[in-house]
Design a protein around this motif. Structure first.
Motif, mmCIF file in Angstrom:
data_model
loop_
_atom_site.group_PDB
_atom_site.id
_atom_site.type_symbol
_atom_site.label_atom_id
_atom_site.label_comp_id
_atom_site.label_asym_id
_atom_site.label_seq_id
_atom_site.Cartn_x
_atom_site.Cartn_y
_atom_site.Cartn_z
ATOM 1 N N MET A 1 0.841 -1.195 0.000
ATOM 2 C CA MET A 1 0.000 0.000 0.000
ATOM 3 C C MET A 1 0.877 1.247 0.000
ATOM 4 O O MET A 1 1.796 1.373 0.797
ATOM 5 C CB MET A 1 -0.926 0.007 1.228
ATOM 6 C CG MET A 1 -1.775 1.274 1.344
ATOM 7 S SD MET A 1 -2.874 1.269 2.788
ATOM 8 C CE MET A 1 -4.165 0.182 2.232
ATOM 9 N N LYS A 2 0.557 2.178 -0.905
ATOM 10 C CA LYS A 2 1.268 3.453 -0.979
ATOM 11 C C LYS A 2 0.319 4.555 -0.501
ATOM 12 O O LYS A 2 -0.720 4.797 -1.110
ATOM 13 C CB LYS A 2 1.738 3.722 -2.399
ATOM 14 C CG LYS A 2 2.770 2.717 -2.908
ATOM 15 C CD LYS A 2 3.033 2.897 -4.395
ATOM 16 C CE LYS A 2 3.592 4.285 -4.690
ATOM 17 N NZ LYS A 2 3.870 4.449 -6.142
ATOM 18 N N ILE A 3 0.685 5.195 0.593
ATOM 19 C CA ILE A 3 -0.195 6.167 1.240
ATOM 20 C C ILE A 3 0.290 7.589 0.988
ATOM 21 O O ILE A 3 1.451 7.916 1.259
ATOM 22 C CB ILE A 3 -0.264 5.916 2.755
ATOM 23 C CG1 ILE A 3 -0.779 4.509 3.053
ATOM 24 C CG2 ILE A 3 -1.147 6.961 3.431
ATOM 25 C CD1 ILE A 3 -0.765 4.150 4.528
ATOM 26 N N ALA A 4 -0.616 8.436 0.472
ATOM 27 C CA ALA A 4 -0.379 9.882 0.392
ATOM 28 C C ALA A 4 -0.940 10.495 1.668
ATOM 29 O O ALA A 4 -2.151 10.497 1.892
ATOM 30 C CB ALA A 4 -1.059 10.471 -0.842
ATOM 31 N N ALA A 43 -1.998 12.949 -4.996
ATOM 32 C CA ALA A 43 -2.332 11.550 -4.720
ATOM 33 C C ALA A 43 -2.194 10.661 -5.953
ATOM 34 O O ALA A 43 -2.446 9.448 -5.867
ATOM 35 C CB ALA A 43 -3.754 11.462 -4.168
ATOM 36 N N LYS A 44 -1.807 11.247 -7.067
ATOM 37 C CA LYS A 44 -1.590 10.439 -8.268
ATOM 38 C C LYS A 44 -0.459 9.458 -7.992
ATOM 39 O O LYS A 44 0.530 9.806 -7.354
ATOM 40 C CB LYS A 44 -1.231 11.353 -9.440
ATOM 41 C CG LYS A 44 -1.366 10.710 -10.802
ATOM 42 C CD LYS A 44 -1.161 11.750 -11.890
ATOM 43 C CE LYS A 44 -1.384 11.125 -13.260
ATOM 44 N NZ LYS A 44 -1.209 12.119 -14.354
ATOM 45 N N ASP A 47 -2.491 4.581 -3.930
ATOM 46 C CA ASP A 47 -3.768 3.881 -3.844
ATOM 47 C C ASP A 47 -4.572 4.260 -2.609
ATOM 48 O O ASP A 47 -5.733 3.888 -2.465
ATOM 49 C CB ASP A 47 -3.574 2.355 -3.874
ATOM 50 C CG ASP A 47 -2.503 1.873 -2.902
ATOM 51 O OD1 ASP A 47 -2.486 2.343 -1.755
ATOM 52 O OD2 ASP A 47 -1.681 1.027 -3.307
ATOM 53 N N THR A 48 -3.931 5.020 -1.711
ATOM 54 C CA THR A 48 -4.564 5.372 -0.434
ATOM 55 C C THR A 48 -4.220 6.804 -0.056
ATOM 56 O O THR A 48 -3.096 7.262 -0.299
ATOM 57 C CB THR A 48 -4.083 4.423 0.685
ATOM 58 O OG1 THR A 48 -4.387 3.080 0.318
ATOM 59 C CG2 THR A 48 -4.729 4.740 2.014
ATOM 60 N N VAL A 49 -5.182 7.504 0.538
ATOM 61 C CA VAL A 49 -4.904 8.808 1.138
ATOM 62 C C VAL A 49 -5.172 8.711 2.633
ATOM 63 O O VAL A 49 -6.075 7.990 3.075
ATOM 64 C CB VAL A 49 -5.744 9.947 0.521
ATOM 65 C CG1 VAL A 49 -5.384 10.160 -0.947
ATOM 66 C CG2 VAL A 49 -7.245 9.700 0.679
ATOM 67 N N CYS A 50 -4.379 9.431 3.408
ATOM 68 C CA CYS A 50 -4.561 9.519 4.853
ATOM 69 C C CYS A 50 -4.822 10.979 5.193
ATOM 70 O O CYS A 50 -4.018 11.850 4.843
ATOM 71 C CB CYS A 50 -3.319 9.001 5.582
ATOM 72 S SG CYS A 50 -3.502 8.969 7.379
ATOM 73 N N ILE A 62 -13.237 13.414 -4.109
ATOM 74 C CA ILE A 62 -13.310 11.952 -4.229
ATOM 75 C C ILE A 62 -13.372 11.527 -5.697
ATOM 76 O O ILE A 62 -12.720 10.555 -6.102
ATOM 77 C CB ILE A 62 -14.509 11.412 -3.434
ATOM 78 C CG1 ILE A 62 -14.222 11.522 -1.928
ATOM 79 C CG2 ILE A 62 -14.822 9.965 -3.810
ATOM 80 C CD1 ILE A 62 -15.379 11.150 -1.035
ATOM 81 N N ASP A 63 -14.142 12.255 -6.491
ATOM 82 C CA ASP A 63 -14.203 11.949 -7.923
ATOM 83 C C ASP A 63 -12.815 12.024 -8.550
ATOM 84 O O ASP A 63 -12.435 11.176 -9.373
ATOM 85 C CB ASP A 63 -15.138 12.925 -8.634
ATOM 86 C CG ASP A 63 -16.612 12.686 -8.303
ATOM 87 O OD1 ASP A 63 -16.924 11.617 -7.751
ATOM 88 O OD2 ASP A 63 -17.431 13.581 -8.596
ATOM 89 N N GLN A 64 -12.043 13.043 -8.139
ATOM 90 C CA GLN A 64 -10.695 13.198 -8.681
ATOM 91 C C GLN A 64 -9.766 12.087 -8.189
ATOM 92 O O GLN A 64 -8.971 11.537 -8.949
ATOM 93 C CB GLN A 64 -10.127 14.564 -8.277
ATOM 94 C CG GLN A 64 -8.826 14.942 -8.968
ATOM 95 C CD GLN A 64 -8.983 15.054 -10.476
ATOM 96 O OE1 GLN A 64 -9.809 15.811 -10.960
ATOM 97 N NE2 GLN A 64 -8.211 14.272 -11.213
ATOM 98 N N LEU A 65 -9.876 11.749 -6.918
ATOM 99 C CA LEU A 65 -9.052 10.674 -6.367
ATOM 100 C C LEU A 65 -9.337 9.347 -7.079
ATOM 101 O O LEU A 65 -8.426 8.557 -7.339
ATOM 102 C CB LEU A 65 -9.318 10.524 -4.865
ATOM 103 C CG LEU A 65 -8.860 11.672 -3.956
ATOM 104 C CD1 LEU A 65 -9.295 11.399 -2.520
ATOM 105 C CD2 LEU A 65 -7.363 11.885 -4.028
#
Length: 326
Positions: A1-4, A43-44, A47-50, A62-65
C-alpha cells in the motif's frame, strides 16, 4: 500500500515512522498540504490517502481521487463529517477511521479549559510575571456541587463524567444512546436550563449542526460556561458572540471553531487575520481558545499512528475491517 499522507505535521511523523517499522508492506509519503481539489493531484500514483479533520474529502475531491486510482481513505481521527460517504460508496472506496485513540486526552483538556476559565489561572500567570499579585478580578468558583451538562456521552463523554465525579459535580447527560452511569440522563432542554457548565461531545451531522444557537442560549442560565472540544460547527459563532455581549454566556472555552480549517494547525503570527468572527471571539476577556489540541498527547498520537496503520494493514490483507466507516 502506498499512502499519500495529507496535512502532515512534523510532530506526528515520528509516531508514524515508529509504528511503520511493524508494517513492511506499507509506504508513506508525507505532504504538508491539506487535501483539496487543488492538491488532490499529489495523490496520483497512490492507492490510499490519509487525512485529518480539516482536509476536504467532498464529492469533487473523491471523484478526482478515483480517477487517480485511489481506493482507500484512512482517517487519523474519529470524526468523518468531512468525507462525502455517498461519493466514496459510489466509487467503491473504503473509508476507515480511528474511533478511540485516547478519550482521556480530550476529557482532560476539557477540564483544563474549565479550570482555567473558572480560576482565571491564565490571567494570574501574566500578572505574576509582571510582579502584580493583586487578587482583584481573579475571583473564581468551585466545580464541586456545580451541575455540568454533557451533550454526547460516547467514550470521551464517559471519560469526562468519570473525572467530574471526582470533583463532586452533579452530571446531566443528553445522548439517545446513553447507558446508566454516574450521571442523570435527561433531555436537551432540561440540560440547557439546569446546567452551570455545558460541554459538547457529539458528532457533527445534519441534526447537530448549530445545535447551540440563539434558542439554545436563551434557554441557558445567565453566566453559564460553554466548552466545545468536539466540532466547531456545533456552535453558531454569531449567536455565541451575541450571548457573550449580553452576558448570558459567562465563560467560553473552545478547542474547535466553525471556520478553523483556514486557521488551525498553521502559524499565522505574521499574517493579518481576515476572520472577523474569530477576531471578535478572542477579544472577549472571558473566552479561552486553543487550536484543536485536545487530542495532543503522547499517548493519543501513539494510538492514532498504531490504529491508522493497523487499518491500512487490514485492507492489504483483505481481512475484515475493524474500524470501517464504509
Amino acid at each position: 500500500m502506498k499512502i499519500a499522507f495529507f496535512s502532515a505535521q512534523k510532530y506526528e511523523r515520528p509516531f508514524f515512522e515508529q509504528s511503520l517499522t511493524g508494517f513492511s508492506n506499507i509506504a508513506i509519503t508525507y505532504f504538508e498540504q491539506s487535501l483539496s481539489m487543488h492538491t488532490a493531484v499529489l495523490a496520483k500514483e497512490f492507492d490510499t490517502v490519509c487525512v485529518f479533520v480539516n482536509d476536504s474529502v467532498d464529492k469533487a475531491v473523491i471523484d478526482q481521487l478515483a480517477i487517480f486510482g485511489v481506493n482507500t481513505i484512512l482517517l487519523r481521527c474519529a470524526g468523518f463529517n468531512n468525507v462525502d460517504l455517498a461519493a466514496a460508496k459510489q466509487h467503491g472506496m473504503r473509508v476507515l477511521r480511528v474511533p478511540a485513540y485516547s478519550p482521556e486526552a480530550v476529557a482532560e483538556h476539557c477540564i483544563a479549559l474549565m479550570l482555567t476559565l473558572s480560576r482565571k489561572t491564565h490571567k494570574a500567570y501574566n500578572r505574576v510575571r509582571e510582579d502584580n499579585f493583586d487578587l482583584n478580578g481573579l475571583l473564581g468558583f468551585n466545580l464541586h456541587n456545580k451541575t455540568v451538562g454533557i451533550i454526547g456521552c460516547g467514550k470521551i463523554g464517559q471519560a469526562l463524567c468519570n473525572i467530574l465525579t471526582g470533583f463532586g459535580a452533579h452530571i446531566l447527560v443528553c445522548d439517545p444512546n446513553a447507558q446508566a452511569g454516574n450521571y442523570t440522563i435527561t433531555d436537551l432542554n432540561t440540560l440547557l436550563t439546569q446546567s452551570d457548565i455545558i460541554s459538547l461531545h457529539c458528532p457533527l451531522n445534519e441534526h447537530t449542526h448549530h445545535l447551540i444557537d440563539d434558542d439554545a442560549f436563551a434557554a441557558m442560565k445567565t453566566g453559564v460556561m460553554l466548552i466545545n472540544t468536539s466540532r466547531g460547527a456545533l456552535v453558531n459563532s454569531k449567536a455565541c458572540i451575541k450571548a457573550l455581549k449580553s452576558q448570558k454566556l459567562g465563560y467560553l472555552g473552545l478547542d474547535v471553531y466553525e471556520q478553523e480549517s483556514e486557521l488551525f494547525f498553521k502559524n499565522h503570527s505574521d499574517d493579518i487575520n481576515q476572520d472577523d468572527i474569530f477576531s471578535r471571539l478572542v477579544s472577549f476577556k472571558n473566552v479561552l481558545i486553543t487550536g484543536h489540541q485536545g487530542f495532543f498527547t503522547q499517548e493519543a498520537l501513539t494510538e492514532i499512528a498504531n490504529i491508522t496503520l493497523q487499518n491500512a494493514f487490514e485492507v492489504t490483507q483483505g481481512n475484515s475491517l475493524t474500524n470501517e466507516v464504509l
